[in-house]
Scaffold this active site. Structure first.
Site, mmCIF file in Angstrom:
data_model
loop_
_atom_site.group_PDB
_atom_site.id
_atom_site.type_symbol
_atom_site.label_atom_id
_atom_site.label_comp_id
_atom_site.label_asym_id
_atom_site.label_seq_id
_atom_site.Cartn_x
_atom_site.Cartn_y
_atom_site.Cartn_z
ATOM 1 C CD GLU A 1 37.589 72.873 86.857
ATOM 2 O OE1 GLU A 1 37.479 73.963 86.265
ATOM 3 O OE2 GLU A 1 38.649 72.483 87.389
ATOM 4 C CE LYS B 1 39.980 70.696 90.418
ATOM 5 N NZ LYS B 1 40.247 71.393 89.161
ATOM 6 C CD GLN B 2 36.690 73.443 92.139
ATOM 7 O OE1 GLN B 2 37.741 73.057 91.649
ATOM 8 N NE2 GLN B 2 36.210 74.653 91.925
ATOM 9 C CD1 TRP C 1 36.012 80.027 88.751
ATOM 10 C CD2 TRP C 1 34.152 79.966 89.989
ATOM 11 N NE1 TRP C 1 36.068 78.895 89.525
ATOM 12 C CE2 TRP C 1 34.943 78.826 90.293
ATOM 13 C CE3 TRP C 1 32.944 80.131 90.643
ATOM 14 C CZ2 TRP C 1 34.546 77.862 91.221
ATOM 15 C CZ3 TRP C 1 32.547 79.163 91.568
ATOM 16 C CH2 TRP C 1 33.341 78.052 91.851
ATOM 17 C CG ASP C 2 39.697 81.342 90.342
ATOM 18 O OD1 ASP C 2 39.007 80.965 89.370
ATOM 19 O OD2 ASP C 2 40.522 80.615 90.896
#
Length: 674
Positions: free
Chosen positions: A428, A496-497, A298-299
């Site tokens: 994640e 995480k992000q 998906w980046d």
């Protein structure tokens, strides 16, 4: 230019980083390597089955290194020039200089070139010798290579990868020609200066490899090979020019990001050629066990694509065509999981089948399906290119993703809403959760786009698409006025992000300024400070929306710990772990500049803008924004906003663009008038 001297697009050092992964990459749309490395990668050339699929290592003769015999510690410099797309190494001895240049030709994408120039500095007539050190061997752990007959002075090898991605599938071919490289070069006693040129052509067929090599030789004979590369690269840079006045480190980061991301794109005259997607570490990386093995995530669609779309829509289309080309693999993924439509893989290579080495991500991180469709929607709103959808497979992809989402949802009698259970959100650290706010919101957006597009194409709209979009649950805490990350999320749990903050941008999920602020406050303090680089850019985006300019800058500053010296190569995590040449982080950073500072938002009704940037920046100029076939130049300072149409749509029936103020006042934008 302010706050520091020096060219922000030229990075020079007298020593190399200790970690060779941090050397600059030299890349075209088809070939990629790192400076001084003895392997390269070719786009779409993967070896290994399923979870073992990785970029095939192709031996590279151009990873050579100069040495000056008899000179104990010569002065050396290493330079990456992002304006010319060229890396150089110079040795300075008392009587001469030797310069080695390396570049991947931007328009001849199957060609890499290297040159070494020795120039005498004194009146000596002694021969000057430079040694060439190279670990090159014409063999590979991923390819069965066979030597062929020499061609126009070049050596030739060819072969195929060893193991196909899917059973019975194709094994990509590699054909390589290269100029033999001697162990040393000598400038004769009567010579003042001499240049030696070395070419390498790599392609999927013998014919293409020979054609590229021959064309390179012809340009060499005319003395214009490097110049033709510089001209092609400069044309791309001009068409994607972004400049700002501010701290030198910020300007260097900007130009470095543009160099590494634009290097991955096809040249402007060949976007119709097959494009194989962009992996987090780019084409130069992806050896087995490194940098996500060169897979596409998906980046590409979420973090890199929006920048490419705004500056270079032809390349954006090529990225979408990669997804269309892998649609059948995505259909198989959905079928194997027991669902309808298409499920794009968490990690994709050549076929669209899932190639993630760890099953949990491919099974649960299904938001990638929505991420792919958001890219298609952004492209459609920006270009109105109906041909992509009517004739080139885009509609079939949109329809298949909508079908998947409907089959993946379950009706809850208790909530009287649709649920998506058992997923991993972008965060994640959590898995097997129900109703990920991001996953469900991107599913809703997918279904709304599918319905809107069907109407535009005069196709019937399945009732279930609108019903599922209207009734899907997106978790919201009415008391605290924020979006829990998923059902059962407790405030304070580590993340995480960037996850929920993505609802505000890029999803533009409807919410008040109060809720947007609460989401940012809630998750900023619990997001792992060692998490991946793109995270902080999305917090910066949120604070820019709320005009909290200092808070935005403090978040953007966190990105700088992921930028390594001296060549501005990004690492995924600030401790140096994860992928290198991390284009995902660069993509997030560029979105702050292109969408955050400008306030650009791509919508069905228009391209919105609401500029805001922190005090350290005084001016931003984006020279070639693409919108509905027009090219715009926008300059933003603290005193004014100047917008000029530099190129109008090819459609003679198209109405001129208008700038519409919040008051409703309209200003037609005519070509050549600011």
């Amino acid at each position: 230019m302010t706050d520091g001297e020096g060219d922000p697009g030229v990075f020079t050092a007298t020593a190399l980083p200790e970690d060779p992964r941090l050397l600059p990459t030299v890349t075209s749309a088809f070939l990629g390597t790192r400076a001084f490395r003895d392997i390269l990668h070719a786009a779409g050339v993967y070896n290994g089955a399923a979870g073992d699929t990785h970029r095939a290592d192709v031996p590279s003769p151009l990873g050579l290194r100069m040495a000056a015999p008899g000179v104990p510690s010569p002065a050396q410099s290493f330079t990456l020039n992002t304006w010319t797309g060229t890396f150089s190494h110079t040795i300075q001895s008392p009587g001469y200089t030797a310069t080695h240049q390396l570049y991947a030709h931007h328009s001849l994408v199957h060609l890499m070139a290297s040159s070494i120039t020795i120039r005498r500095l004194d009146g000596s007539t002694q021969p000057v010798t430079v040694q060439l050190q190279s670990p090159f061997l014409p063999q590979s752990q991923d390819l069965r290579l066979t030597p062929g007959p020499d061609f126009q002075g070049a050596h030739y090898i060819y072969g195929r990868t060893l193991v196909p991605e899917v059973e019975g599938g194709p094994r990509p071919a590699v054909h390589m020609l290269w100029t033999p490289i001697p162990q040393s070069l000598t400038l004769g006693g009567e010579e003042q200066e001499r240049r030696w040129e070395f070419l390498m052509a790599v392609a999927g067929s013998e014919e293409e490899a020979k054609r590229s090599y021959s064309e390179g030789l012809s340009l060499l004979a005319a003395g214009s090979l490097h110049r033709s590369h510089i001209c092609a690269w400069a044309a791309l840079r001009r068409g994607c020019s972004v400049e700002l006045d501010g701290p030198l480190a910020l300007r260097q980061a900007l130009q470095g990001c543009l160099y590494y991301l634009l290097s991955a794109l096809p040249p402007q005259d060949s976007c119709a050629a097959l494009f194989h997607g962009i992996s987090p570490g780019g084409l130069s990386n992806g050896t087995r066990g490194e940098d996500y093995w060169g897979h596409v995530f998906w980046d590409q669609d979420t973090w890199m694509f929006p920048n490419i779309l705004l500056l270079y829509p032809e390349a954006a289309r090529a990225i979408l065509q990669y997804r269309i080309r892998t649609l059948e693999g995505a259909r198989r993924n959905a079928q194997e999981q027991g669902y309808q439509g298409a499920k794009f893989p968490w990690e994709s290579a050549a076929t669209g089948r899932e190639v993630c080495p760890e099953e949990i991500y491919g099974a649960q991180e299904i938001h990638v399906n929505g991420d792919v469709l958001v890219a298609f929607e952004q492209y459609y709103c920006t270009t109105q290119d109906q041909k992509l959808f009517r004739e080139d497979g885009g509609w079939e992809l949109v329809e298949a993703v909508a079908q998947y989402w409907c089959s993946r949802m379950e009706w809850s009698e208790e909530d009287q809403l649709y649920h998506i259970r058992g997923v991993m959100p972008p965060d994640e650290y959590h898995s097997q959760v129900d109703n990920s706010a991001y996953t469900n919101a991107v599913a809703r957006r997918s279904l709304n786009f599918a319905a809107d597009l069907a109407r535009d194409l005069l196709l019937p709209v399945p009732e279930e698409w609108e019903d599922h979009a209207r009734k899907i649950k997106v978790p919201f805490d009415e008391e605290r006025k924020y979006h829990p990350e998923y059902d059962g999320y407790s405030p304070g749990e580590p993340v995480k992000q960037a996850d929920v903050v993505l609802l505000g941008f890029p999803l533009m999920h409807p919410m008040s300024a109060e809720v947007r602020r609460n989401d940012l406050e809630m998750y900023e303090c619990v997001t792992d400070p060692a998490g991946p680089a793109m995270t902080w850019s999305m917090f910066a985006m949120g604070w820019l929306e709320l005009k909290e300019l200092q808070r935005a800058w403090s978040q953007l500053e966190k990105c700088f710990s992921n930028i390594t010296e001296p060549f501005k190569v990004w690492v995924e995590n600030s401790d140096g772990s994860g992928a290198v040449n991390f284009l995902t982080g660069m993509g997030g950073f560029l979105q702050v500049v292109l969408f955050g500072f400008t306030g650009f938002r791509i919508t069905r009704s228009g391209l919105l803008f609401d500029p805001a940037f922190p005090d350290v920046i005084t001016k931003l100029k984006v020279s070639s924004i693409s919108y509905l076939g027009n090219r715009l130049e926008i300059t933003i300072t603290r005193e004014e906003i100047r917008m000029e149409v530099t190129e109008t749509s090819w459609d003679p029936l198209a109405s001129p663009l208008e700038a519409v103020l919040e008051s409703g006042q309209c200003f037609p934008l005519w070509e050549g008038r600011a």
